[in-house]
Scaffold this motif. Structure first.
Motif, PDB file in Angstrom:
ATOM      1  N   SER A1049     -61.729  34.018 -16.592  1.00 15.46           N
ATOM      2  CA  SER A1049     -61.694  35.431 -16.210  1.00 15.46           C
ATOM      3  C   SER A1049     -62.801  36.188 -16.925  1.00 15.46           C
ATOM      4  CB  SER A1049     -60.332  36.036 -16.565  1.00 15.46           C
ATOM      5  OG  SER A1049     -59.306  35.465 -15.808  1.00 15.46           O
ATOM      6  N   LEU A1050     -62.934  35.923 -18.222  1.00 12.13           N
ATOM      7  CA  LEU A1050     -64.001  36.580 -18.977  1.00 12.13           C
ATOM      8  C   LEU A1050     -65.369  36.138 -18.480  1.00 12.13           C
ATOM      9  CD1 LEU A1050     -65.037  38.276 -21.371  1.00 12.13           C
ATOM     10  CD2 LEU A1050     -64.841  36.215 -22.783  1.00 12.13           C
ATOM     11  N   LEU A1051     -65.548  34.834 -18.285  1.00  9.17           N
ATOM     12  CA  LEU A1051     -66.848  34.314 -17.861  1.00  9.17           C
ATOM     13  C   LEU A1051     -67.236  34.877 -16.497  1.00  9.17           C
ATOM     14  CD1 LEU A1051     -68.978  32.403 -18.970  1.00  9.17           C
ATOM     15  CD2 LEU A1051     -67.886  30.544 -17.731  1.00  9.17           C
ATOM     16  N   SER A1052     -66.280  34.899 -15.591  1.00  7.10           N
ATOM     17  CA  SER A1052     -66.569  35.446 -14.266  1.00  7.10           C
ATOM     18  C   SER A1052     -66.955  36.917 -14.357  1.00  7.10           C
ATOM     19  CB  SER A1052     -65.337  35.269 -13.367  1.00  7.10           C
ATOM     20  OG  SER A1052     -65.524  35.902 -12.130  1.00  7.10           O
ATOM     21  N   HIS A1053     -66.211  37.664 -15.148  1.00  7.71           N
ATOM     22  CA  HIS A1053     -66.526  39.086 -15.309  1.00  7.71           C
ATOM     23  C   HIS A1053     -67.898  39.276 -15.947  1.00  7.71           C
ATOM     24  CE1 HIS A1053     -65.918  43.356 -16.181  1.00  7.71           C
ATOM     25  NE2 HIS A1053     -66.327  43.102 -17.426  1.00  7.71           N
ATOM     26  N   TYR A1058     -72.929  41.262 -16.320  1.00  5.00           N
ATOM     27  CA  TYR A1058     -74.130  41.058 -17.152  1.00  5.00           C
ATOM     28  C   TYR A1058     -74.757  39.692 -16.875  1.00  5.00           C
ATOM     29  CZ  TYR A1058     -71.195  44.400 -19.760  1.00  5.00           C
ATOM     30  OH  TYR A1058     -70.372  45.431 -20.119  1.00  5.00           O
ATOM     31  N   PRO A1059     -75.210  39.410 -15.684  1.00  4.95           N
ATOM     32  CA  PRO A1059     -75.757  38.063 -15.416  1.00  4.95           C
ATOM     33  C   PRO A1059     -77.031  37.776 -16.204  1.00  4.95           C
ATOM     34  CG  PRO A1059     -76.198  39.541 -13.577  1.00  4.95           C
ATOM     35  CD  PRO A1059     -75.286  40.279 -14.489  1.00  4.95           C
ATOM     36  N   GLU A1060     -77.725  38.841 -16.625  1.00  4.09           N
ATOM     37  CA  GLU A1060     -78.990  38.614 -17.323  1.00  4.09           C
ATOM     38  C   GLU A1060     -78.800  37.993 -18.698  1.00  4.09           C
ATOM     39  OE1 GLU A1060     -77.376  42.616 -18.357  1.00  4.09           O
ATOM     40  OE2 GLU A1060     -77.744  41.519 -16.487  1.00  4.09           O
ATOM     41  N   ILE A1061     -77.605  38.133 -19.293  1.00  6.35           N
ATOM     42  CA  ILE A1061     -77.445  37.629 -20.657  1.00  6.35           C
ATOM     43  C   ILE A1061     -77.360  36.109 -20.686  1.00  6.35           C
ATOM     44  CG2 ILE A1061     -76.188  39.726 -21.275  1.00  6.35           C
ATOM     45  CD1 ILE A1061     -73.671  37.980 -21.502  1.00  6.35           C
ATOM     46  N   ILE A1062     -77.028  35.476 -19.547  1.00  5.36           N
ATOM     47  CA  ILE A1062     -76.867  34.033 -19.546  1.00  5.36           C
ATOM     48  C   ILE A1062     -78.180  33.344 -19.874  1.00  5.36           C
ATOM     49  CG2 ILE A1062     -77.376  33.628 -17.107  1.00  5.36           C
ATOM     50  CD1 ILE A1062     -74.517  31.990 -19.014  1.00  5.36           C
ATOM     51  N   ALA A1063     -79.311  33.948 -19.440  1.00  4.26           N
ATOM     52  CA  ALA A1063     -80.611  33.341 -19.728  1.00  4.26           C
ATOM     53  C   ALA A1063     -81.017  33.513 -21.177  1.00  4.26           C
ATOM     54  CB  ALA A1063     -81.677  33.943 -18.811  1.00  4.26           C
ATOM     55  N   GLN A1064     -80.350  34.422 -21.895  1.00  6.98           N
ATOM     56  CA  GLN A1064     -80.707  34.668 -23.280  1.00  6.98           C
ATOM     57  C   GLN A1064     -79.959  33.770 -24.262  1.00  6.98           C
ATOM     58  OE1 GLN A1064     -80.129  38.864 -24.029  1.00  6.98           O
ATOM     59  NE2 GLN A1064     -80.879  39.432 -21.991  1.00  6.98           N
ATOM     60  N   VAL A1086     -55.922  27.093  -8.234  1.00  5.32           N
ATOM     61  CA  VAL A1086     -56.750  27.761  -7.228  1.00  5.32           C
ATOM     62  C   VAL A1086     -57.421  28.994  -7.815  1.00  5.32           C
ATOM     63  CG1 VAL A1086     -56.693  28.977  -5.019  1.00  5.32           C
ATOM     64  CG2 VAL A1086     -55.348  26.900  -5.325  1.00  5.32           C
ATOM     65  N   GLU A1087     -56.715  29.721  -8.650  1.00  2.17           N
ATOM     66  CA  GLU A1087     -57.266  30.941  -9.227  1.00  2.17           C
ATOM     67  C   GLU A1087     -58.441  30.632 -10.145  1.00  2.17           C
ATOM     68  OE1 GLU A1087     -55.624  35.069 -11.291  1.00  2.17           O
ATOM     69  OE2 GLU A1087     -54.273  33.389 -10.890  1.00  2.17           O
ATOM     70  N   VAL A1088     -58.349  29.537 -10.895  1.00  2.00           N
ATOM     71  CA  VAL A1088     -59.461  29.141 -11.767  1.00  2.00           C
ATOM     72  C   VAL A1088     -60.680  28.774 -10.931  1.00  2.00           C
ATOM     73  CG1 VAL A1088     -60.245  27.372 -13.385  1.00  2.00           C
ATOM     74  CG2 VAL A1088     -58.001  28.407 -13.681  1.00  2.00           C
ATOM     75  N   VAL A1089     -60.493  28.015  -9.879  1.00  3.54           N
ATOM     76  CA  VAL A1089     -61.615  27.642  -9.004  1.00  3.54           C
ATOM     77  C   VAL A1089     -62.248  28.888  -8.406  1.00  3.54           C
ATOM     78  CG1 VAL A1089     -62.308  26.315  -6.987  1.00  3.54           C
ATOM     79  CG2 VAL A1089     -60.539  25.423  -8.501  1.00  3.54           C
ATOM     80  N   ASP A1090     -61.422  29.835  -7.996  1.00  2.00           N
ATOM     81  CA  ASP A1090     -61.949  31.070  -7.410  1.00  2.00           C
ATOM     82  C   ASP A1090     -62.784  31.850  -8.426  1.00  2.00           C
ATOM     83  OD1 ASP A1090     -61.867  33.058  -5.123  1.00  2.00           O
ATOM     84  OD2 ASP A1090     -61.034  34.283  -6.734  1.00  2.00           O
ATOM     85  N   LEU A1091     -62.322  31.910  -9.666  1.00  2.46           N
ATOM     86  CA  LEU A1091     -63.093  32.590 -10.708  1.00  2.46           C
ATOM     87  C   LEU A1091     -64.439  31.905 -10.925  1.00  2.46           C
ATOM     88  CD1 LEU A1091     -60.242  33.265 -13.296  1.00  2.46           C
ATOM     89  CD2 LEU A1091     -61.466  34.991 -11.968  1.00  2.46           C
ATOM     90  N   CYS A1092     -64.456  30.568 -10.914  1.00  5.24           N
ATOM     91  CA  CYS A1092     -65.710  29.839 -11.108  1.00  5.24           C
ATOM     92  C   CYS A1092     -66.658  30.049  -9.924  1.00  5.24           C
ATOM     93  CB  CYS A1092     -65.424  28.349 -11.288  1.00  5.24           C
ATOM     94  SG  CYS A1092     -64.581  27.965 -12.825  1.00  5.24           S
ATOM     95  N   LEU A1093     -66.119  30.100  -8.732  1.00  8.28           N
ATOM     96  CA  LEU A1093     -66.957  30.362  -7.556  1.00  8.28           C
ATOM     97  C   LEU A1093     -67.588  31.752  -7.642  1.00  8.28           C
ATOM     98  CD1 LEU A1093     -64.703  28.829  -4.752  1.00  8.28           C
ATOM     99  CD2 LEU A1093     -66.899  27.954  -5.542  1.00  8.28           C
ATOM    100  N   ARG A1094     -66.831  32.713  -8.117  1.00 10.28           N
ATOM    101  CA  ARG A1094     -67.394  34.052  -8.291  1.00 10.28           C
ATOM    102  C   ARG A1094     -68.490  34.048  -9.354  1.00 10.28           C
ATOM    103  NH1 ARG A1094     -62.068  37.292  -9.465  1.00 10.28           N
ATOM    104  NH2 ARG A1094     -63.593  38.668 -10.465  1.00 10.28           N
ATOM    105  N   ALA A1095     -68.289  33.245 -10.410  1.00 10.53           N
ATOM    106  CA  ALA A1095     -69.310  33.157 -11.454  1.00 10.53           C
ATOM    107  C   ALA A1095     -70.586  32.512 -10.920  1.00 10.53           C
ATOM    108  CB  ALA A1095     -68.764  32.370 -12.639  1.00 10.53           C
ATOM    109  N   VAL A1096     -70.434  31.428 -10.162  1.00  9.64           N
ATOM    110  CA  VAL A1096     -71.610  30.755  -9.586  1.00  9.64           C
ATOM    111  C   VAL A1096     -72.326  31.682  -8.613  1.00  9.64           C
ATOM    112  CG1 VAL A1096     -72.329  28.839  -8.118  1.00  9.64           C
ATOM    113  CG2 VAL A1096     -70.647  28.452  -9.917  1.00  9.64           C
TER     114      VAL A1096
END
Length: 1310
Positions: A1049-1053, A1058-1064, A1086-1096
């Motif tokens: 949940s945190l990672l997806s959010h 803040y997608p730019e911080i991942i490169a840092q 299913v909810e975990v997979v959905d969160l990961c799909l949103r992150a990707v």
């Protein structure tokens, strides 16, 4: 003939042979069984002969061998090959049974079921094997292969498989291995369902014609029996609740269910009804067990199964219009919240009327059972034989028949139907005392229990009045009187036979209670009054009086018992709620007798208590008072369940003529209990009478009673209008509620309750259940009611409670969780204060002593020495729990005081985190306090305050990281590691919640200026937090569901905001996050997979938009590239594209994820178009069937071009791609997944190509050049073909010496 058998032996065992120079003999040894892998052999075209060759060399020079097999386009197999396959399966089955290398044997059996087209070999095994388990496995293999390859089978092959199974069970009907016949029948049913939409009506009728002849008895009793069993399997397979998963959408199963119900279900019932009728006379006339009994039992079971069918279609609409109960206008909705026994409505529709109602079928069934009952009356065992049990179950089912199957005649025909049934059923239960006596003497109780179930079924489809009148047509009394008499006998047996074992009286009691519950629950949505008739009220009063007196007797007897037969009486208050709720329904049905009865019994016990003071042991009386308080609480009030419960309608409507408060029976009863409870404030009385157990009942009663009667809010709106039609009822209710209203005795009673609560917390240390009831139910329930809380905060008793909690050390003896709850309750009470200033001052007074204690303790010079003392650890833990409770009650009016509370202990928290780094419990409490405090404060803080909190959280994270990185060592034993993981899991989850709370500041912020004005950024904090927390989170820890969900949940959010911080991030943290994302994409939740799909999606979208604008995006490692020397480097987005396609095409997942997957897949394809093209080409190249190759090519092209798809990432384009992906998966996923089951991935470098069925040791004998993509040909060339080709199946194993002679495949034209 010798060659294939020898190949079978050498393929099955590890055989070492030495040939002497003169070939005078063979010396050898045989080692353990090795697993075989069965795979498909593809026939060559017409005019060609395929040669499969294999060879192997053990060294150079060394022993070597080679061989080959020639097959034409017919793939003809000789008998020896079929026998060898059968012997291999038989040996595997025997090995499992004898526990000889079971893993290898299971692998052999699995290979059979996963092999393409194993039908010929399986049919041979079914027809020829002498081992029942081998036949069972062969049947299962037919099912697995056929379901998997259904799309590839010709129509004739499909029909042939079903016909073979049906013929097999008919031809082997007399086989002693019944479970094999059941398995084959089940396979036939599943295959018939799989092809149901494709078969024509004529084809279906052809199948069922043979079944009908069998069921009618044309081919003998054995065939008749298996024919009925097949129909039973078929109905079970078509029923949604018992159907087999086939990898098909829900719509397919629903279509099959509706078709069978409308076209064949009635015919099935007619067939088995005729079969049972034909054999019934011979059964009655026989004087011993005859084969017809088995047939009749099976027929009755199938009738029960069909009546249990969830009839829908046209019937559902008709029943909805009419209502399932024709005895009154309103539809009776089933409410099973209080019921323990199952009762299913039978609603087959009007078309079944002639068969079930007007045909005399019920009369035949009742006469048949009655005749058998009379014939075997002297043989008690007969009541439990399958025939008798099935007949009674069917009779009980007929009691639940309702709906449009009956005409609209005011319920006359349904009444006659129930009356006919009741005339037969009542014989099983009358007279109740004689039946109970016979059961005690050894007679089976099954008939009585089925009779009780029948009464409950009748109750589900009738009103109380109709239910009672039914028996009056047969007896001088009503059905409710019979119900009361049965309950009386059951209660007597329960009192005489107290045991932990579930006796017949336990079961009967539950069924009878459910019957009363069904009758008394207000199920009528039309507002009609379903009150009992006078006879029913009298019966209910008798039953309730019996319940109360039995409960008192049991409570008294439990004191004198040393055994455990009364343990159920010692259960907690909440554990007894379900049964007490049923008792309350019966008591309220006769409320006019119930309230005086309870008042009398309670007054008697209180008087007895005082009269025997100092003379006799009061324990028995105290237990009786405990029992009375529980049942009285359930009678007078309902459970709130989040809302303020109203006065029960039975109470409101029963005392309409009483207008004076002090004469109202409920007021008299309530007042006597409150006065009794107030006596607990006297220390002498408390010591003499009020045991912890009795106080539990007192506190529970006060909590439940006060939610309804203590200072109730005025009726308004809908609640008020429902009583305007009856002025007398309204005046009586007002009189009742005014007893403890704001202007009467309400404040006095409230003060008594608070003083009792304080006394309870101080006087009963160590009583956790009592403390929990006081803190969680009583006190917490009071502060949630705004009409009470304004008076509560003005009481001296409430201020005394707050002061004692804040300053007296005796409260530290409370359970830590109870201290947290009490602190939260005291804090919530501030909403009743008039001004925010008063609220904040109250919080300051409440918490100042706690914070000062922590600050003082943290500043001690010898903290490291004293910190590990048990009393100091307890003190710190309790103070932290209290502060958590205050923090969790944060509201805007108290925000400033609670912020100052947390701000004052920032440094002590960091000091304690360092001092208690090895005390996991204290560390967890510190983290949870900070998390709860930040969560309640962050959105209200001004920028300067936020900067201070952010700086504090940063230091906290850094300190925790330095104390915990590397703490869990690989060298720890599994047990210690598991324990350490569990503690670490709790800490990390708290840290993730802390980071999530900080993130919420960017979403909701009431500050007047941005935090950046003070040089602080939330994104930077979370960026650092990920740096710190990520190394601590392992894939093993992500197996904890709560931690896993919090992390993703945190990672997806974070990646969405803040997608730019991942490169840092540093390389290690970056790789770790990517690895966890890949782990989450294949998670079961299913909810975990959905969160990961949103992150990707967030990652890929950010990179695509940034790179399109000329920016760096995710950096050089994001996308794939090729070096000058031609070496290909795949980027992270390419890996996610590959992984996501693998998930969508080849793995199991919820269809709810397709839309989220589409949103992630689109930006991945746009970022990695070359990778997508390569994967598409690889997929296409692997298709050896031209039709599938063409379909896949077109589908892949349509995926990225249909619906005017563009290269943007706007909302409309995402919607278009979702439609494209749905169509793409429908088109290709079925035939692609069909090949997945033929093999597994053989290496980490393998992606889609390996999914066609190649694996180490499993290589089909096909043309490599045509079938295999270039990427895996070298790998396949290293595998040897070691085993015979049997009936189109190759038994394959890896070459033990890859450096030796390689396998060869050749297709030679002659």
């Amino acid at each position: 003939m010798i060659r294939p058998i020898w190949e079978y032996i050498t393929g099955l065992f590890d055989v070492h042979l030495d040939f002497g120079p003169e070939f005078g003999g063979i010396r050898g040894r045989v080692q353990a069984i090795k697993p075989m892998v069965l795979d498909r052999w593809i026939m060559p075209p017409f005019g060609w002969i395929k040669i499969n060759t294999d060879g192997s060399a053990m060294g150079a020079p060394g022993n070597s061998a080679c061989g080959g097999i020639f097959r034409d386009c017919k793939g003809a197999a000789d008998l020896a090959q079929l026998q060898a396959t059968m012997q291999a399966i038989e040996l595997a089955c025997s090995s499992i049974q004898m526990h000889v290398n079971p893993a290898a044997a299971e692998a052999t059996l699995l290979s059979l079921s996963q092999s393409p087209r194993p039908y010929h070999a399986c049919q041979f095994i079914l027809e020829n094997s002498q081992l029942a388990n081998a036949r069972f496995q062969a049947a299962g293999a037919i099912r697995d292969a056929a379901i998997r390859e259904w799309a590839l089978l010709e129509a004739a092959d499909r029909r042939g498989l079903i016909s073979f199974c049906l013929c097999f069970i008919m031809n082997n009907a007399n086989s002693p291995e019944g479970y094999v016949l059941v398995k084959v029948a089940s396979v036939a049913a599943q295959l018939l369902k799989r092809g149901w939409p494709d078969f024509t009506a004529a084809e279906k009728d052809a199948f069922f014609l043979e079944v009908k002849e069998a069921v009618n008895g044309s081919h003998g009793l054995d065939v008749q029996f298996v024919g009925i069993n097949f129909l039973e399997s078929l109905v079970s397979e078509f029923s949604p609740s018992t159907s087999t998963a086939m990898g098909l959408p829900r719509e397919f199963h629903e279509q099959c269910r509706i078709s069978l119900e409308q076209d064949y279900m009635k015919a099935f019932y007619c067939w088995v009804q005729y079969a049972a009728f034909n054999v019934s006379s011979r059964i009655i006339e026989a004087h011993s067990e005859i084969p017809e009994v088995k047939v009749c039992s099976a027929a009755l079971r199938l009738m029960i199964q069909i009546l249990n069918w969830d009839f829908r279609g046209k019937n559902a609409v008709e029943n909805l219009k009419r209502g399932i109960d024709v005895f009154y206008d309103g539809m009776k909705q089933e409410n099973s919240s209080l019921r323990r026994s199952e009762c299913i409505f039978v609603q087959p529709g009007h078309a079944w009327h002639d068969m079930l109602i007007s045909s005399g079928h019920v009369g035949w069934l009742l006469n048949f059972y009655t005749a058998l009952r009379q014939k075997f009356s002297c043989e008690g065992y007969w009541l439990d034989c399958p025939l008798a049990v099935s007949a009674r179950k069917l009779i009980v089912q007929f009691c639940s028949v309702t709906g449009v199957i009956f005409p609209s005649d005011g319920g006359h025909m349904q009444r006659q139907h129930l009356l006919q049934l009741l005339a037969g059923i009542v014989q099983w239960m009358e007279p109740p005392d004689a039946v109970a006596k016979a059961i005690k003497s050894g007679k089976s109780e099954s008939e009585l229990l089925d009779g009780c179930r029948a009464l409950m079924s009748v109750a589900t489809v009738t009103t109380p009045v109709v239910f009672n009148e039914l028996l009056k047509n047969l007896r001088p009394y009503g059905t409710l009187t019979l119900l009361s008499a049965l309950m009386c006998e059951v209660s007597k047996d329960l009192m005489e036979n107290r045991t932990d074992d579930e006796t017949w009286s336990w079961v009967a009691r539950d069924i009878l209670l459910d019957t009363w519950t069904t009758l008394l629950m207000q199920l009528d949505g039309s507002g009609h009054n379903n009150s009992l008739p006078p006879e029913g009220i009298s019966a209910a009063a008798n039953v309730f009086a019996l319940i109360v007196d039995s409960g008192l007797k049991a409570a008294s007897a439990s004191v004198l018992s040393d055994g455990d037969e009364y343990d159920f009486l010692q259960a907690s208050v909440t554990a007894m709620d379900e049964r007490l709720n049923s008792y309350a329904l019966i008591g309220r049905a006769s409320i006019g007798a119930t309230i005086p009865l309870l008042t009398e019994r309670f007054s008697e016990r209180v008087m007895r208590l005082h009269q025997g003071k100092g003379i006799s042991d009061p324990t028995e009386t105290l237990e009786e008072l405990y029992s009375l308080l529980l049942i009285t609480g359930h009678i007078l009030a309902d459970e709130g369940q989040g809302e303020t419960p109203l006065v029960p309608k039975e109470i409101e409507s029963s005392y309409t003529n009483i207008m004076e408060v002090d004469k109202h029976p409920v007021v008299i009863l309530s007042g006597s209990i409150i006065r009794f409870a107030e006596q607990s404030l006297d220390p002498e009385m408390r010591t003499s009478f009020f045991s912890p157990r009795l106080m539990e009942a007192v506190v529970w009663f006060l909590a439940r009673w006060s939610s309804t009667y203590l200072m109730p809010p005025e009726r308004s709106g809908e609640n008020k209008s429902s009583y305007e039609n009856c002025n007398e009822t309204q005046h009586s209710t007002n009189a009742l509620l005014s007893f403890c209203g704001e202007n009467n005795q309400g404040k006095v009673v409230l003060d008594i309750i608070i003083r009792i609560s304080l006394s309870t917390l101080l006087s009963y240390p160590g009583e956790k259940d009592l403390q929990a009831l006081t803190c969680y139910q009583l006190l917490h329930g009071l502060v949630k009611r705004r009409n009470i809380i304004s008076h509560l905060v003005t009481l001296d008793s409430w201020r005394d409670l707050a002061n004692a909690f804040a300053n007296e050390r005796v409260f530290f003896s409370l359970n830590a969780a109870h201290q947290r709850s009490l602190a939260q309750t005291l804090t919530l009470s501030t909403s009743g204060m008039k001004t925010p200033e008063a609220s904040n001052q109250y919080i300051h007074n409440l918490t100042s002593h706690m914070t000062a204690s922590l600050v003082e303790l943290s500043s001690k010079n010898d903290l490291k020495t004293i910190a590990q003392q048990p009393d100091i650890i307890l003190l710190v833990s309790c103070l932290l729990e209290r502060l958590r409770g205050v923090a969790r009650a944060s509201e805007p009016r108290t925000q400033k005081a609670i912020y100052q509370m947390g701000f004052s202990v920032m440094n002590p928290v960091l000091i304690f985190l360092q001092a208690y780094k090895d005390e996991s419990i204290v560390v967890y409490l510190l983290l949870k306090f900070v998390t709860d405090w930040v969560d309640g404060q962050i959105i209200y803080l001004e920028a300067q305050e936020t900067a201070a909190v952010v700086d504090f959280c940063m230091r906290l994270l850094q300190l925790y990281s330095s104390n915990n990185i590397g703490k869990i060592s690989i060298s720890l034993s599994n047990t210690l590691r598991t324990g350490a993981d569990a503690e670490k899991y709790k800490d990390l989850r708290a840290l993730l919640q802390l980071l999530s709370s900080l993130c919420s500041k960017d979403l909701v912020d009431f500050a007047s200026e941005p935090i950046e004005a003070y040089g602080t950024s939330i994104s930077q904090v979370v960026y650092m937090g990920l740096h710190i927390v990520t190394p601590l989170i392992t894939l093993d820890l992500l197996k904890y569901p709560k931690l896993c969900h919090s992390y993703f949940s945190l990672l997806s959010h974070m990646l969405e905001v803040y997608p730019e911080i991942i490169a840092q991030l540093n390389v290690e943290a970056f790789r770790h996050i990517l690895a966890t994302l890949d782990f989450g994409l294949h998670h079961q939740d299913v909810e975990v997979v959905d969160l990961c799909l949103r992150a990707v999606k967030a990652l890929a979208s950010h990179h695509y938009k940034d790179s399109g604008a000329g920016k760096v995006g995710l950096g050089s490692h994001a996308t794939s590239y090729k070096e000058p020397d031609g070496k290909f480097h795949e980027g992270i987005l390419g890996r996610f594209l590959r992984s996501l396609l693998q998930l969508l095409l080849f793995e199991d997942y919820s269809t709810d994820l397709v839309s989220s997957a589409a949103d992630a897949l689109l930006p991945l394809i746009l970022c990695e178009q070359s990778v997508y093209q390569n994967l598409a080409n690889e997929l296409i190249e692997m298709q050896v069937i031209p039709t599938f190759r063409s379909r896949l090519t077109n589908a892949l092209q349509s995926l990225i071009s249909s619906n005017n798809l563009s290269s943007t990432l706007d909302r409309i384009n995402h919607q278009r791609f979702r439609k494209n992906l749905h169509s793409f998966l429908i088109e290709v996923r079925g035939f692609l997944r069909m090949f997945v089951l033929r093999g597994h991935c053989y290496g980490s470098g393998c992606f889609l190509a390996a999914r066609l069925g190649w694996q180490h040791g499993s290589v089909a004998s096909i043309d490599v050049k045509q079938a295999c993509p270039s990427s895996i040909r070298p790998t396949l060339a290293g595998f040897g073909l070691n085993g015979p080709v049997l009936n189109g199946l190759a038994i394959l194993e890896p070459n033990p010496n890859p450096s030796g002679l390689r396998a060869k495949w050749a297709t030679i034209g002659l």
